[in-house]
Each structure stands twice: as structure tokens, then as C-alpha cells.
Scaffold this motif. Structure first.
Motif, mmCIF file in Angstrom:
data_model
loop_
_atom_site.group_PDB
_atom_site.id
_atom_site.type_symbol
_atom_site.label_atom_id
_atom_site.label_comp_id
_atom_site.label_asym_id
_atom_site.label_seq_id
_atom_site.Cartn_x
_atom_site.Cartn_y
_atom_site.Cartn_z
ATOM 1 N N TYR A 27 1.325 3.134 -3.587
ATOM 2 C CA TYR A 27 0.069 3.754 -3.728
ATOM 3 C C TYR A 27 0.866 4.918 -3.620
ATOM 4 O O TYR A 27 0.087 5.977 -3.968
ATOM 5 C CB TYR A 27 -0.904 3.174 -3.629
ATOM 6 C CG TYR A 27 -1.541 1.919 -4.722
ATOM 7 C CD1 TYR A 27 -1.744 1.777 -5.715
ATOM 8 C CD2 TYR A 27 -2.084 0.729 -3.439
ATOM 9 C CE1 TYR A 27 -2.191 0.526 -6.454
ATOM 10 C CE2 TYR A 27 -2.365 -0.233 -4.134
ATOM 11 C CZ TYR A 27 -2.276 -0.554 -5.418
ATOM 12 O OH TYR A 27 -2.696 -1.572 -6.087
ATOM 13 N N TYR B 203 0.679 -1.737 -0.368
ATOM 14 C CA TYR B 203 -0.208 -0.022 0.232
ATOM 15 C C TYR B 203 0.738 1.007 -0.145
ATOM 16 O O TYR B 203 0.260 2.249 -0.565
ATOM 17 C CB TYR B 203 -0.869 -0.280 1.062
ATOM 18 C CG TYR B 203 -0.373 0.214 2.849
ATOM 19 C CD1 TYR B 203 -0.306 1.276 2.920
ATOM 20 C CD2 TYR B 203 -0.059 -1.368 3.154
ATOM 21 C CE1 TYR B 203 0.149 1.820 4.222
ATOM 22 C CE2 TYR B 203 0.367 -0.866 4.293
ATOM 23 C CZ TYR B 203 0.276 0.419 4.992
ATOM 24 O OH TYR B 203 1.012 0.727 6.459
ATOM 25 N N ILE C 222 -9.509 1.759 -6.395
ATOM 26 C CA ILE C 222 -9.126 2.519 -4.664
ATOM 27 C C ILE C 222 -9.513 3.739 -5.168
ATOM 28 O O ILE C 222 -9.618 4.966 -6.256
ATOM 29 C CB ILE C 222 -7.514 2.604 -5.025
ATOM 30 C CG1 ILE C 222 -6.438 1.383 -5.024
ATOM 31 C CG2 ILE C 222 -6.654 3.576 -3.038
ATOM 32 C CD1 ILE C 222 -5.313 1.101 -5.027
ATOM 33 N N PHE D 146 -9.430 0.656 -0.780
ATOM 34 C CA PHE D 146 -8.999 -0.604 -1.051
ATOM 35 C C PHE D 146 -9.842 -1.119 -1.431
ATOM 36 O O PHE D 146 -10.891 -1.748 -0.666
ATOM 37 C CB PHE D 146 -7.374 -0.743 -1.153
ATOM 38 C CG PHE D 146 -6.635 -0.359 -0.145
ATOM 39 C CD1 PHE D 146 -5.424 0.524 -1.298
ATOM 40 C CD2 PHE D 146 -6.511 1.099 1.085
ATOM 41 C CE1 PHE D 146 -4.859 0.766 -1.331
ATOM 42 C CE2 PHE D 146 -5.484 1.252 0.676
ATOM 43 C CZ PHE D 146 -4.270 2.183 0.159
ATOM 44 N N ALA E 184 -7.122 -5.097 -5.249
ATOM 45 C CA ALA E 184 -5.896 -5.534 -5.159
ATOM 46 C C ALA E 184 -5.619 -5.375 -6.645
ATOM 47 O O ALA E 184 -6.593 -6.312 -7.753
ATOM 48 C CB ALA E 184 -5.125 -6.575 -4.358
#
Length: 139
Positions: free
Chosen positions: A26, A23, A104, A66, A69
Motif C-alpha cells: 500500500y 501492507y 484505509i 487500515f 482488507a
């Protein structure tokens, strides 16, 4: 509203041992996306800092939701926009799409800061220039 969309391929170094994007990677992508958003609007961060005597445009708040994935080799699209301005801050949203699906939603608040006029060793918020507000808020 001014929107920028960019495609990003997930790299090996973005992923954790489970082969999903770790994460914090991101958030690095979102930071890049904000810079690219400004450049697409005609304002590089370096030019803004120099022109308006700023020290920087730090992030003071961030969060993300989120949903889906991504893994090594996937292509995602990051759509970035400024949702609104206050005196010295602005709100950015990033929507990440995997294909057509929303993967996301991310949110950040950034503040323009310069040197404090009474103490150059301290920082002080600076007003967002009207030309920047006008560019981003146009239809």
C-alpha cells in the motif's frame, strides 16, 4: 483543494500467503499516488526537481489506519490530496475506498530537498514554490 482519484486493481504480487494485501505494498501505491497527484496538477516530480534544483522530495513521516482488507483481483480507488504546506514540507492524505466504504486512511509528510549551499555533499530543505502551493490550494 485539488484532489486526484485513481483506480487500482490488486495484483497477485501485492498479496501475502493469506491473499490479503501485504501492507508495505500500500505504501508503494501511496508513493505512486503522490507522483500521479503532482502530474495531474501539471507538475511532474522530474520537472520540479530539475526546475527548482532539487535532489528530491522524500517522505519523512508516514502512517496509515487500515479498516477493510483487500485481496487479489479487488478494485480499490485511491483519493489523494495535499492537506497543507509549510515552508519546505507538505502533508498528503490518501483515502482508499473499496466500493463506497473507506478501507484505509494514510498520511505522509514530504520535504523538498536540495544540495546544501555551503557543502554540496550535504542536503538542505528547500522552500515549496508558490506556484505549487497556489495550484494545490485552489478550490
Amino acid at each position: 483543494m485539488f484532489v486526484n482519484r485513481r483506480n487500482v486493481q490488486i495484483q497477485w504480487g501485492d498479496c501475502d500467503p493469506a491473499n490479503i494485501v501485504y501492507y508495505p505494498r500500500y505504501f508503494a501505491m501511496f508513493d505512486d499516488s503522490t507522483s500521479i497527484l503532482f502530474e495531474a496538477a501539471g507538475f511532474s516530480k522530474q520537472d520540479i526537481v530539475k526546475k527548482y534544483g532539487l535532489v528530491g522530495i522524500p517522505m519523512v513521516d508516514t502512517r496509515a489506519k487500515f479498516y477493510i482488507a483487500s485481496t487479489h483481483g479487488d478494485w480499490i480507488a485511491i483519493e489523494s490530496r495535499i492537506e497543507g504546506f509549510k515552508r519546505s514540507s507538505f502533508e498528503v492524505t490518501h483515502k482508499v475506498f473499496k466500493g463506497e466504504a473507506l478501507a484505509i486512511e494514510a498520511f505522509e509528510t514530504r520535504v523538498l530537498v536540495g544540495h546544501h549551499p555551503d557543502d554540496p555533499g550535504r542536503l538542505k530543505s528547500a522552500p515549496v514554490p508558490q506556484e505549487i502551493i497556489a495550484k494545490f490550494m485552489q478550490g
